[in-house]
Design an enzyme around this catalytic site. Structure first.
Site, mmCIF file in Angstrom:
data_model
loop_
_atom_site.group_PDB
_atom_site.id
_atom_site.type_symbol
_atom_site.label_atom_id
_atom_site.label_comp_id
_atom_site.label_asym_id
_atom_site.label_seq_id
_atom_site.Cartn_x
_atom_site.Cartn_y
_atom_site.Cartn_z
ATOM 1 N N GLU A 60 6.987 -2.206 -7.751
ATOM 2 C CA GLU A 60 6.203 -1.615 -7.317
ATOM 3 C C GLU A 60 7.089 -0.094 -7.074
ATOM 4 O O GLU A 60 7.494 -0.544 -5.833
ATOM 5 C CB GLU A 60 5.259 -1.421 -6.472
ATOM 6 C CG GLU A 60 3.794 -2.377 -6.680
ATOM 7 C CD GLU A 60 2.887 -2.541 -5.815
ATOM 8 O OE1 GLU A 60 2.924 -1.602 -4.888
ATOM 9 O OE2 GLU A 60 2.075 -3.469 -6.230
ATOM 10 N N ASN A 98 7.429 -4.653 -3.848
ATOM 11 C CA ASN A 98 7.943 -2.938 -3.225
ATOM 12 C C ASN A 98 9.039 -2.593 -3.574
ATOM 13 O O ASN A 98 10.147 -3.016 -1.975
ATOM 14 C CB ASN A 98 7.151 -2.552 -1.810
ATOM 15 C CG ASN A 98 5.331 -2.501 -2.008
ATOM 16 O OD1 ASN A 98 4.062 -1.968 -2.099
ATOM 17 N ND2 ASN A 98 4.326 -3.917 -1.440
ATOM 18 N N GLU A 118 0.111 -9.288 -3.624
ATOM 19 C CA GLU A 118 1.665 -8.375 -3.189
ATOM 20 C C GLU A 118 1.980 -8.442 -2.616
ATOM 21 O O GLU A 118 1.120 -8.842 -1.199
ATOM 22 C CB GLU A 118 0.678 -6.188 -3.149
ATOM 23 C CG GLU A 118 1.611 -5.823 -2.782
ATOM 24 C CD GLU A 118 1.504 -4.524 -2.206
ATOM 25 O OE1 GLU A 118 0.018 -3.648 -2.685
ATOM 26 O OE2 GLU A 118 1.909 -3.295 -2.063
ATOM 27 N N GLU A 136 -6.038 0.109 -4.897
ATOM 28 C CA GLU A 136 -6.161 0.033 -3.425
ATOM 29 C C GLU A 136 -7.273 0.438 -2.285
ATOM 30 O O GLU A 136 -7.869 0.713 -2.433
ATOM 31 C CB GLU A 136 -4.876 0.024 -2.924
ATOM 32 C CG GLU A 136 -3.285 -0.144 -3.818
ATOM 33 C CD GLU A 136 -2.652 1.406 -3.060
ATOM 34 O OE1 GLU A 136 -2.656 1.680 -2.628
ATOM 35 O OE2 GLU A 136 -1.000 0.221 -2.993
ATOM 36 N N ASP A 151 2.859 2.716 -7.459
ATOM 37 C CA ASP A 151 2.329 2.658 -6.126
ATOM 38 C C ASP A 151 1.731 3.590 -5.758
ATOM 39 O O ASP A 151 2.298 5.611 -6.243
ATOM 40 C CB ASP A 151 2.890 2.265 -5.597
ATOM 41 C CG ASP A 151 2.402 1.313 -4.595
ATOM 42 O OD1 ASP A 151 1.384 1.357 -4.750
ATOM 43 O OD2 ASP A 151 2.771 0.953 -3.412
HETATM 44 P P1 C2E Z 1 1.407 0.026 -0.087
HETATM 45 O O1 C2E Z 1 2.639 -0.599 -1.156
HETATM 46 O O2 C2E Z 1 0.578 1.298 -0.257
HETATM 47 O O3 C2E Z 1 0.934 -1.004 0.833
HETATM 48 C C1 C2E Z 1 -0.685 -0.924 0.844
HETATM 49 C C2 C2E Z 1 -1.168 -1.015 2.354
HETATM 50 O O4 C2E Z 1 -2.383 -1.328 2.321
HETATM 51 C C3 C2E Z 1 -0.598 -2.493 3.600
HETATM 52 O O5 C2E Z 1 -0.017 -1.711 4.147
HETATM 53 C C4 C2E Z 1 -1.548 -2.820 2.926
HETATM 54 O O6 C2E Z 1 -2.229 -3.850 4.410
HETATM 55 C C5 C2E Z 1 -2.563 -2.056 3.166
HETATM 56 N N1 C2E Z 1 -3.857 -2.153 2.797
HETATM 57 C C6 C2E Z 1 -4.386 -3.243 1.975
HETATM 58 N N2 C2E Z 1 -5.340 -3.518 1.347
HETATM 59 C C7 C2E Z 1 -6.308 -2.374 2.760
HETATM 60 C C8 C2E Z 1 -7.196 -2.507 2.652
HETATM 61 O O7 C2E Z 1 -8.907 -2.822 2.901
HETATM 62 N N3 C2E Z 1 -8.157 -1.176 4.194
HETATM 63 C C9 C2E Z 1 -6.781 -0.939 4.302
HETATM 64 N N4 C2E Z 1 -7.409 0.114 5.608
HETATM 65 N N5 C2E Z 1 -5.408 -0.903 4.129
HETATM 66 C C10 C2E Z 1 -5.008 -1.973 3.279
HETATM 67 P P2 C2E Z 1 1.116 -2.361 5.101
HETATM 68 O O8 C2E Z 1 1.690 -3.589 5.301
HETATM 69 O O9 C2E Z 1 1.450 -1.481 6.637
HETATM 70 O O10 C2E Z 1 2.251 -1.266 4.289
HETATM 71 C C11 C2E Z 1 2.156 -0.229 4.110
HETATM 72 C C12 C2E Z 1 3.483 -0.559 3.026
HETATM 73 O O11 C2E Z 1 4.630 -0.439 3.534
HETATM 74 C C13 C2E Z 1 3.111 -0.842 1.438
HETATM 75 O O12 C2E Z 1 2.352 0.274 0.919
HETATM 76 C C14 C2E Z 1 4.722 -0.313 1.140
HETATM 77 O O13 C2E Z 1 5.162 0.654 1.035
HETATM 78 C C15 C2E Z 1 5.948 -0.462 2.206
HETATM 79 N N6 C2E Z 1 6.513 -1.929 2.387
HETATM 80 C C16 C2E Z 1 5.234 -3.342 3.008
HETATM 81 N N7 C2E Z 1 6.820 -4.187 2.860
HETATM 82 C C17 C2E Z 1 7.759 -2.883 1.555
HETATM 83 C C18 C2E Z 1 8.635 -3.768 1.086
HETATM 84 O O14 C2E Z 1 8.794 -5.094 1.621
HETATM 85 N N8 C2E Z 1 10.336 -3.582 1.034
HETATM 86 C C19 C2E Z 1 9.839 -1.757 0.460
HETATM 87 N N9 C2E Z 1 10.551 -1.375 0.139
HETATM 88 N N10 C2E Z 1 8.315 -1.553 1.204
HETATM 89 C C20 C2E Z 1 7.500 -2.115 1.678
HETATM 90 MG MG MG Z 2 -0.148 1.325 -2.092
HETATM 91 MG MG MG Z 3 2.684 -1.140 -2.798
#
Ligand code: C2E
Ligand code: MG
Ligand code: MG
Length: 520
Positions: free
Chosen positions: A379, A347, A292, A466, A409
């Site tokens: 997603e 995403n 991802e 996830e 998602d």
């Molecule tokens: P998401 O798509 O639900 O991404 C999963 C989030 O869960 C990611 O946080 C990831 O780092 C975190 N995560 C994964 N495995 C674990 C785990 O085992 N434990 C915990 N506590 N957390 C875990 P992240 O990277 O902070 O991303 C947060 C949200 O930001 C993402 O949720 C997604 O909705 C958004 N996002 C990230 N990158 C992009 C992007 O390029 N464009 C857009 N539009 N949204 C983005």
């Molecule tokens: Mg997610």
């Molecule tokens: Mg996601």
């Protein structure tokens, strides 16, 4: 009045002077025994006398004219000041008038040791009233509200219409009267939001209000007005129907927000937003099946910053599309050279899904980077589907026609429902990490994961779980029959070069979590 009396006195003196001159002159001429040769000299004196009289009269006339002119000018100036400080529609003060009068109030209140209170409020969706009922009704509403507010708050309050739908009230209160502020602000909201009957229609508007106060001696009008405005924005953004008091945290948040906004603009121009890759694993074999893509901001001073900080701001300032596409472009260019079995999930925010050109832009990214469409997963969250489901369907259909796959998602958060699942042809359901983090301690969590898994299996659509952080939760989701998983147990989001290395090493790392499934 005074000047009229003065004019009358001056006129009287002048008349007396002229009469005296005429009387003296004629007496003088009558009494002189004049010869033939003295005649012209006397005529000369007589002409001079007449001229003097004319000059005096002319001077008087001029004096009166000047006086009149000065009065007219003063009146015009007075009117110009009123126009410059008053709102033409409501007759309330405008922004300048508010600054002047509230400034004066503040100076007076400072001398009395009082506090200055400013209540800012806004007529919510005033534009809709104008659009729906016409500007005449809008103006009438403004006038009616202004009169009602003036009646409610009395003559001591300075009330202003600062812009189309923004108003402010300034009051000076003694420290022991401060408990009245909430009551006054409530009265303002009550007055503004009460229903009004205009001929055949009842019009009722919403309003949000913010309050700021401080000792008048330490207060500047622009500062206190800004604070009340910040509090009002807070009320509006949080949909708080009661007046909200300003606190310093709001201002700090605003400064931080504006720094992030500036940082996003700078970061986009200098390629500071980069993709990180989080491995996705086939739970039965432990093989990496995809990554991802998660955006990271590599800040020149603060280092790596997560998307929770900048995505909401980027959405707010309309830059989320550009940001996401910049990150996705880099990710696809990088992953185009990886193992062709590896899928890449990206995403897409709700705001992006409201853009009719999204599908074309993503297809162009694929063409530019040479990344095959059938390796890309988009997603989207359920909330994306609310705004305009038809537009979302059109975009998704175009993408799916290219062979791109679609994932739902964060399933389980928000308004998860079967109808959403059916509304678009999803290829994967991603169960939100909040159910997995405590899957072994909370019975409801495992029950929800089981229910979603069963439902998905009946569709049939594979499930990706996830947030698998440890071996226990990993084992549980495997037992529940979930197919794909991601989480820190398998690897945290990592930069591209690390993901590339991980793919190269995956066969060699038999004792690593990624392969733990094999030893299950
Ligand atoms: P998401 O798509 O639900 O991404 C999963 C989030 O869960 C990611 O946080 C990831 O780092 C975190 N995560 C994964 N495995 C674990 C785990 O085992 N434990 C915990 N506590 N957390 C875990 P992240 O990277 O902070 O991303 C947060 C949200 O930001 C993402 O949720 C997604 O909705 C958004 N996002 C990230 N990158 C992009 C992007 O390029 N464009 C857009 N539009 N949204 C983005
Ligand atoms: Mg997610
Ligand atoms: Mg996601």
């Amino acid at each position: 009045m005074l000047s009229a009396r003065r004019d009358a006195i001056v006129l009287a003196i002048l008349i007396v002077a002229v009469m005296l001159l005429i009387w003296n002159g004629s007496a003088f001429f009558h009494n002189l025994p004049l010869g033939e040769e003295q005649g012209p000299g006397i005529r000369l004196a007589s002409t001079a006398l007449t001229l003097n009289v004319a000059l005096i009269l002319f001077g008087w006339r001029r004096y009166v004219d000047l006086q009149h002119e000065a009065e007219m000018r003063a009146e015009h100036e007075r009117r110009a000041v009123v126009l410059a400080t008053t709102d033409a529609i409501t007759g309330l003060f405008n922004r300048k008038g508010f600054a002047d009068r509230a400034g004066q109030l503040c100076t007076d209140a400072a001398q009395r040791g009082e506090n200055l209170v400013v209540i800012s409020f806004q007529i919510h969706r005033f534009k809709v009233i104008n659009d729906q009922h016409g500007y005449e009704t809008g103006d009438r509403l403004l006038k009616t509200l202004s009169v009602a507010l003036s009646d409610e708050l009395g003559p001591d309050a300075i009330i202003a219409r600062l812009s189309g739908d923004e108003f402010a009230v300034a009051l000076a209160l003694r420290p022991d009267e401060m408990e009245r502020v909430d009551e006054l602000a409530d009265a303002v909201l009550r007055t503004v939001t009460r229903p009004l009957l205009f001929e055949d229609k009842i019009i009722q508007v919403g309003s949000f209000a913010g309050i700021a106060s401080g000792p008048a001696a330490e207060t500047r009008i622009p500062d206190i007005l800004r604070r009340a405005d910040i509090a009002m924005d807070h009320a509006r953004n949080g949909r708080v129907a009661r007046p909200v008091w300003f606190d310093a945290g709001m201002e700090r948040a605003l400064v931080a927000h504006s720094e992030i906004e500036q940082g996003i603009r700078f970061g986009l121009d200098h390629d500071l937003f980069v993709p990180y890759f989080e491995p996705q694993v086939a739970l039965d074999t432990g093989e990496i099946v995809g990554f991802e893509v998660l955006a990271r901001w590599i800040h020149p001073l603060s280092g790596e910053i997560g998307p929770d900080v900048f995505i909401p701001v980027a959405e707010e300032i309309g830059l989320i599309g550009r940001l996401s596409e910049q990150v996705i472009g880099q990710a696809l260019r990088e992953a185009a050279t990886w193992d062709p079995k590896i899928k890449i999930s990206v995403n897409i925010s709700p705001m992006q899904l409201a853009d009719g050109w999204l599908a074309q832009r993503i297809i162009k990214l694929l063409a530019d980077t040479g990344f095959p469409a059938n390796r890309l997963v988009i997603e989207v969250t359920e909330s994306s589907l609310f705004a305009d489901i038809e537009l979302a369907r059109t975009i998704v259909t175009s993408l799916k026609n290219q062979g791109i796959r679609l994932a739902l998602d964060d399933f389980g958060t928000g308004f998860s429902s079967l109808s959403h699942l059916r509304s678009l042809p999803f290829d994967i359901i991603k169960i939100d990490r909040s159910f997995v983090t405590n899957i072994n301690t909370k019975r409801e969590s495992s029950a929800i994961v089981r229910a979603v898994q069963t439902m998905a299996a009946s569709l049939p659509v594979p499930v990706c779980v996830e947030g698998i952080e440890n071996e226990d939760s990993y084992k549980t989701v495997v037992r529940l029959g979930c197919e794909i998983g991601q989480g820190w147990y398998f690897g945290k989001p990592m930069p591209a070069e690390q993901a590339r290395e991980l793919l190269k090493d995956r066969v060699r790392t038999a004792d690593q979590p990624l392969r733990n499934a094999a030893s299950r």
